[in-house]
Design an enzyme around this catalytic site. Structure first.
Site, mmCIF file in Angstrom:
data_model
loop_
_atom_site.group_PDB
_atom_site.id
_atom_site.type_symbol
_atom_site.label_atom_id
_atom_site.label_comp_id
_atom_site.label_asym_id
_atom_site.label_seq_id
_atom_site.Cartn_x
_atom_site.Cartn_y
_atom_site.Cartn_z
ATOM 1 N NE ARG A 51 30.132 16.664 16.701
ATOM 2 C CZ ARG A 51 30.326 15.545 15.964
ATOM 3 N NH1 ARG A 51 31.671 15.079 15.761
ATOM 4 N NH2 ARG A 51 29.634 15.287 14.461
ATOM 5 C CE1 TYR A 103 32.616 27.268 40.816
ATOM 6 C CE2 TYR A 103 32.643 25.854 39.411
ATOM 7 C CZ TYR A 103 31.675 26.331 39.128
ATOM 8 O OH TYR A 103 30.829 27.551 38.643
ATOM 9 C CE LYS A 200 35.314 31.900 36.335
ATOM 10 N NZ LYS A 200 34.889 30.589 36.023
#
Ligand code: PLP
Length: 385
Positions: A51, A103, A200
Site C-alpha cells: 500500500r 468532466y 485512457k
C-alpha cells in the site's frame, strides 16, 4: 550512461527495461507481493508494504514523472482517486476554482465535497481571465484546469491561468487525460500538478482503471505520497504493470490516432446532418491558435453536434456498427459517447446547459482502425439516420 537528458519517446519505450538483477529479464518483472522482508530489526529494505510502496508501481510513478517533467508522482487506483488525492490537501474554508465544463465525475465530486464542508468551489469559464482572477481573490488554494475540456474540446491557456493563480497564491493542477504527456506537458507551462485518468491514453487498451498525480516540485510530492498511503488509494501492482506496458507504445498510438481524428473531423464538417464539429485541429475551432502554441499535437478526441437533437442521436448510435457506443476513451478501439446521458449525466441539466453540453452532442474517441473503415461506418450511420 547519463539518462537524464533522454527524449520522452525513449523514456516511454525503455525506462526500467533490462534492469532486472535477479535473472536479467528484459521486461521489468511484476511484483505482486503485498509485503517485503526486513533484513534486520529496525532495518527495513527499500520496500515494506505494497500500500505504501511497491517496485512495479514505483517504476510506473518514476516513468510518469519523467514523461511529465515532474519531481515525483503518485499512482492511484483511478483517475477520480487522483483528483480526490489533490482535494484531500485542502482544508475547510479554502477555495477551489474549477472549469464550468469539467468532466461530470469531477464536477460531482467537487459539489459533493463542498456540500460536506470540505472546501468551497467556484466554477468559472476559464477563457474569461477576469472571471478567473475574481474567483482567485481573496486567495484561492487550488485552480483546476482541464484542457482540452471534456466533451467540448475547449482549449484553456495554462500559462495565463497559472500566472493569475500564482499571483493570488493558488496552486494549479491540470487534468492532462485528453492529450497525455506525448502531446502536452503542463509543467512546462508552469502548472504545479498534473493529473491523469491513466485509464485512457496512458494505458491505452481499455483494460485498466487507474490514475496519477505528478507534482512539479519535490516538496509537493511527499504530502501526496503520505496521504495516498493513509487513505489506501494507491494503484495495484497488476494495473501498474499493464499501464507501464501500455506506455511503451503511447507515442506511436496517439500520433497515429490523431492523424485519423483530423481526417474524421474534416469529414464530419462536410456532413449536412452535423451542426458543429469540435476539434482543436480544425482552423474553425476557437482554440486552434492556442492549441498550436500550447500542445504538441491536436489529439484524437473530438465531438460533434447532430441536427435534430436526442432523436437524431438515438437513430445515429443505433446504426453505428464498427464504432462502439461506450463511455471512456483513449483506447485502441473507436468509441462514441453521448455526454448528456452518459459521461456528463451526473452534472444535472442546468450545469450541462451552462457548460454548453446539448442533447445532440456526441463525443468520439478515435482509435487505431483504418480511416476508410471509420469513415464508412459514420457515413452509413448518417445515411440511415
Ligand atoms: N478526468 C477526465 C478528463 C476524465 O475523462 C475522467 C474519466 O472519464 C476522469 C478524470 C476520471 O477517471 P477514472 O474514470 O479513471 O476514475
Amino acid at each position: 550512461m547519463d539518462t537524464s537528458s533522454r527524449d520522452e519517446r525513449t523514456i516511454a519505450a525503455v525506462n526500467g527495461i533490462a534492469t532486472d538483477s535477479a535473472f536479467g529479464a528484459v521486461t521489468p518483472p511484476i511484483y505482486l507481493s503485498s509485503n517485503y522482508a526486513f533484513p534486520a530489526l529496525e532495518k527495513p529494505g527499500a520496500f515494506e508494504y505494497s500500500r505504501t510502496s511497491n517496485p512495479t508501481r514505483s517504476l510506473l510513478s518514476e516513468t510518469l514523472a519523467l514523461l511529465e517533467g515532474g519531481a515525483g508522482a503518485v499512482v492511484t487506483s483511478s483517475g477520480m482517486a487522483a483528483v480526490n488525492l489533490l482535494l484531500d490537501q485542502l482544508n475547510p474554508g479554502q477555495r477551489i476554482v474549477a472549469p464550468h465544463d469539467c468532466y461530470g465525475g469531477v464536477y460531482r465530486l467537487l459539489v459533493s465535497r463542498q456540500a460536506k464542508g470540505h472546501f468551497d468551489v467556484q466554477f468559472v469559464d476559464q477563457s474569461d481571465f477576469a472571471s478567473v482572477a475574481a474567483a482567485c481573490s481573496p486567495a484561492a488554494a487550488l485552480v483546476l484546469i482541464e484542457t482540452p475540456s471534456n466533451p467540448l474540446m475547449r482549449v484553456t491557456d495554462i500559462r495565463a491561468i497559472a500566472d493569475i493563480a500564482h499571483a493570488a497564491g493558488a496552486k494549479v493542477a491540470v487534468d492532462n487525460t485528453f492529450l497525455s504527456p506525448a502531446l502536452q506537458r503542463p509543467i512546462a507551462h508552469r502548472a504545479d500538478f498534473v493529473v491523469h485518468s491513466t485509464t485512457k491514453y496512458l494505458n491505452g487498451h481499455s483494460d485498466v482503471v487507474g490514475g496519477v498525480v505528478v507534482a512539479a516540485k519535490a516538496v509537493d510530492v511527499e504530502p501526496l505520497r503520505d496521504w495516498a498511503n493513509l487513505t489506501g488509494v494507491t494503484g495495484s501492482p497488476f494495473d501498474s504493470y499493464l499501464t507501464l506496458r501500455g506506455i511503451r507504445s503511447l507515442f506511436a498510438r496517439i500520433e497515429r490516432q490523431q492523424i485519423t481524428a483530423m481526417a474524421l473531423a474534416e469529414f464530419l464538417e462536410g456532413q449536412p446532418q452535423v451542426r458543429a464539429v469540435h476539434y482543436p485541429g480544425l482552423c474553425s475551432h476557437s482554440g486552434h491558435g492556442l492549441a498550436r502554441k500550447q500542445q504538441l499535437g491536436f489529439g484524437a478526441m473530438l465531438s460533434f453536434e447532430l441536427q435534430g437533437g436526442l432523436e437524431a442521436v438515438r437513430r445515429f448510435v443505433s446504426n453505428i456498427k464498427l464504432i462502439t457506443l461506450a463511455e471512456s476513451l483513449g483506447g485502441v478501439e473507436s468509441l462514441i459517447a453521448h455526454p448528456a446521458t452518459m459521461t456528463h449525466a451526473s452534472m444535472g441539466a442546468d450545469a450541462r446547459r451552462a457548460a454548453g453540453i446539448g442533447e445532440g452532442l456526441l463525443r468520439m474517441s478515435v482509435g487505431l482502425e483504418g480511416e476508410r473503415d471509420l469513415k464508412a461506418d459514420l457515413a452509413q450511420a448518417f445515411a440511415s439516420t
